[in-house]
Design an enzyme around this catalytic site. Structure first.
Site, PDB file in Angstrom:
ATOM      1  N   ASP A   8       0.855  -1.185   0.000  1.00  0.00           N
ATOM      2  CA  ASP A   8       0.000   0.000   0.000  1.00  0.00           C
ATOM      3  C   ASP A   8       0.892   1.237   0.000  1.00  0.00           C
ATOM      4  O   ASP A   8       2.018   1.206   0.505  1.00  0.00           O
ATOM      5  CB  ASP A   8      -0.920   0.018   1.217  1.00  0.00           C
ATOM      6  CG  ASP A   8      -1.929   1.164   1.153  1.00  0.00           C
ATOM      7  OD1 ASP A   8      -2.547   1.347   0.085  1.00  0.00           O
ATOM      8  OD2 ASP A   8      -2.094   1.875   2.161  1.00  0.00           O
ATOM      9  N   GLU A  10       0.717   5.700   0.529  1.00  0.00           N
ATOM     10  CA  GLU A  10      -0.014   6.932   0.806  1.00  0.00           C
ATOM     11  C   GLU A  10       0.660   8.035   0.012  1.00  0.00           C
ATOM     12  O   GLU A  10       1.890   8.011  -0.203  1.00  0.00           O
ATOM     13  CB  GLU A  10      -0.032   7.250   2.304  1.00  0.00           C
ATOM     14  CG  GLU A  10      -0.749   6.218   3.158  1.00  0.00           C
ATOM     15  CD  GLU A  10      -2.236   6.071   2.846  1.00  0.00           C
ATOM     16  OE1 GLU A  10      -2.806   7.009   2.249  1.00  0.00           O
ATOM     17  OE2 GLU A  10      -2.811   5.027   3.178  1.00  0.00           O
ATOM     18  N   GLU A  53      -6.361  18.431   2.463  1.00  0.00           N
ATOM     19  CA  GLU A  53      -7.334  17.359   2.236  1.00  0.00           C
ATOM     20  C   GLU A  53      -6.648  15.990   2.236  1.00  0.00           C
ATOM     21  O   GLU A  53      -7.226  14.991   2.667  1.00  0.00           O
ATOM     22  CB  GLU A  53      -8.107  17.570   0.936  1.00  0.00           C
ATOM     23  CG  GLU A  53      -7.271  17.667  -0.325  1.00  0.00           C
ATOM     24  CD  GLU A  53      -6.818  19.071  -0.665  1.00  0.00           C
ATOM     25  OE1 GLU A  53      -6.497  19.312  -1.850  1.00  0.00           O
ATOM     26  OE2 GLU A  53      -6.782  19.925   0.253  1.00  0.00           O
ATOM     27  N   HIS A 151      -5.680   6.588   7.256  1.00  0.00           N
ATOM     28  CA  HIS A 151      -5.186   5.638   6.255  1.00  0.00           C
ATOM     29  C   HIS A 151      -3.674   5.483   6.413  1.00  0.00           C
ATOM     30  O   HIS A 151      -2.897   6.129   5.714  1.00  0.00           O
ATOM     31  CB  HIS A 151      -5.533   6.113   4.841  1.00  0.00           C
ATOM     32  CG  HIS A 151      -6.968   5.913   4.490  1.00  0.00           C
ATOM     33  ND1 HIS A 151      -7.377   5.172   3.404  1.00  0.00           N
ATOM     34  CD2 HIS A 151      -8.093   6.342   5.089  1.00  0.00           C
ATOM     35  CE1 HIS A 151      -8.703   5.177   3.354  1.00  0.00           C
ATOM     36  NE2 HIS A 151      -9.151   5.889   4.364  1.00  0.00           N
ATOM     37  N   ASP A 156      -2.906  -0.638   6.858  1.00  0.00           N
ATOM     38  CA  ASP A 156      -3.753  -1.040   5.732  1.00  0.00           C
ATOM     39  C   ASP A 156      -3.288  -2.357   5.108  1.00  0.00           C
ATOM     40  O   ASP A 156      -4.114  -3.194   4.729  1.00  0.00           O
ATOM     41  CB  ASP A 156      -3.788   0.059   4.666  1.00  0.00           C
ATOM     42  CG  ASP A 156      -4.668   1.234   5.080  1.00  0.00           C
ATOM     43  OD1 ASP A 156      -5.258   1.171   6.176  1.00  0.00           O
ATOM     44  OD2 ASP A 156      -4.764   2.213   4.313  1.00  0.00           O
TER      45      ASP A 156
END
Length: 240
Positions: A8, A10, A53, A151, A156
């Site tokens: 994963d 980010e 965001e 997250h 994750d």
């Protein structure tokens, strides 16, 4: 032995083509569908701002990442961990697209897309028309989500490892069933590998056999009297 990596990332946003960058990479190793405990996890300086965001999603700001290594510095270790095995991710094209751009910046060959396994595609085939986000799948499979407040890539991949196991057929290997089912009385022996079930043959009592024979005697040509070419009491079948 079947080895794979669950991965994963980010990022600072949604589109690397517009300048968004990877700021976290995590991967865990699974062998025969089960996590081995080996993992890779690095925070990365994205060399740009982290929009508010995006920070809301994963919790990282540019200030938090300012002293972290650049992507090319972590790349050799990442490649060594991934090896040549399949790479599993949820909505895998998103992660692979970002990695492609980072690899290009580092003048390094991209990971071959033939190695990509997308658990989102797997979930959509199994649960068509239903929500198939990682959160939704964890809830569907009863996987604990209490720690997932943001997250985080390492958390994750650990959750996705459990989801992947369920999508591939569920929790079969290596479970300590002897403990959970009451020790040796369950007929299951806990081992370091898959649980082994002891055979528990059912031996009828003599009086049960007599009652059964009496019952069959009242029937015309009972099929139950013959099994695999021999009668239930072990005698050869009667001639027709």
């Amino acid at each position: 032995m079947t080895r794979a990596l669950i991965l994963d990332t980010e990022t600072t946003g949604l589109d690397p083509a517009t300048g968004d960058r990877v700021l976290e990479v995590a991967a865990i190793e699974v062998v025969n569908l089960m996590p081995t405990g080996r993992s890779f996890h690095r925070l990365i300086n994205p060399e740009r701002d982290v929009p508010p965001e995006a920070a809301k999603v994963h919790g990282f700001t540019a200030a938090m990442l300012a002293d972290k290594p650049l992507f090319p510095a972590i790349l050799p270790e990442l490649l060594g961990f991934l090896g040549n095995d399949p790479v599993i991710a949820h909505n895998a094209p998103f992660d692979f697209n970002f990695l492609d751009h980072e690899f290009d910046r580092a003048n390094t060959p991209r990971i071959d897309r033939s190695r990509m396994v997308d658990t989102l595609v797997m979930a959509k085939k199994r649960f068509p028309g239903l929500p198939n986000s990682l959160d939704a799948l964890c809830r569907r499979f009863g996987i604990d989500l209490s720690a997932r407040t943001t997250h985080n890539a390492l958390l994750d991949v650990q959750l996705l490892g459990q989801v992947y196991l369920e999508l591939m057929g569920g929790k079969q290997p290596g479970l300590a069933l002897a403990t959970t089912l009451g020790g040796s009385r369950s007929g299951v022996v806990a081992t370091s590998g898959p649980a082994i079930r002891r055979p528990r043959p059912i031996v009828p009592r003599a009086e049960d056999l007599e009652r059964h024979a009496a019952f069959l005697g009242k029937l015309k040509d009972p099929l139950w009297a013959v099994m695999d070419g021999a009668s239930l009491d072990g005698a050869p079948p009667a001639a027709p």
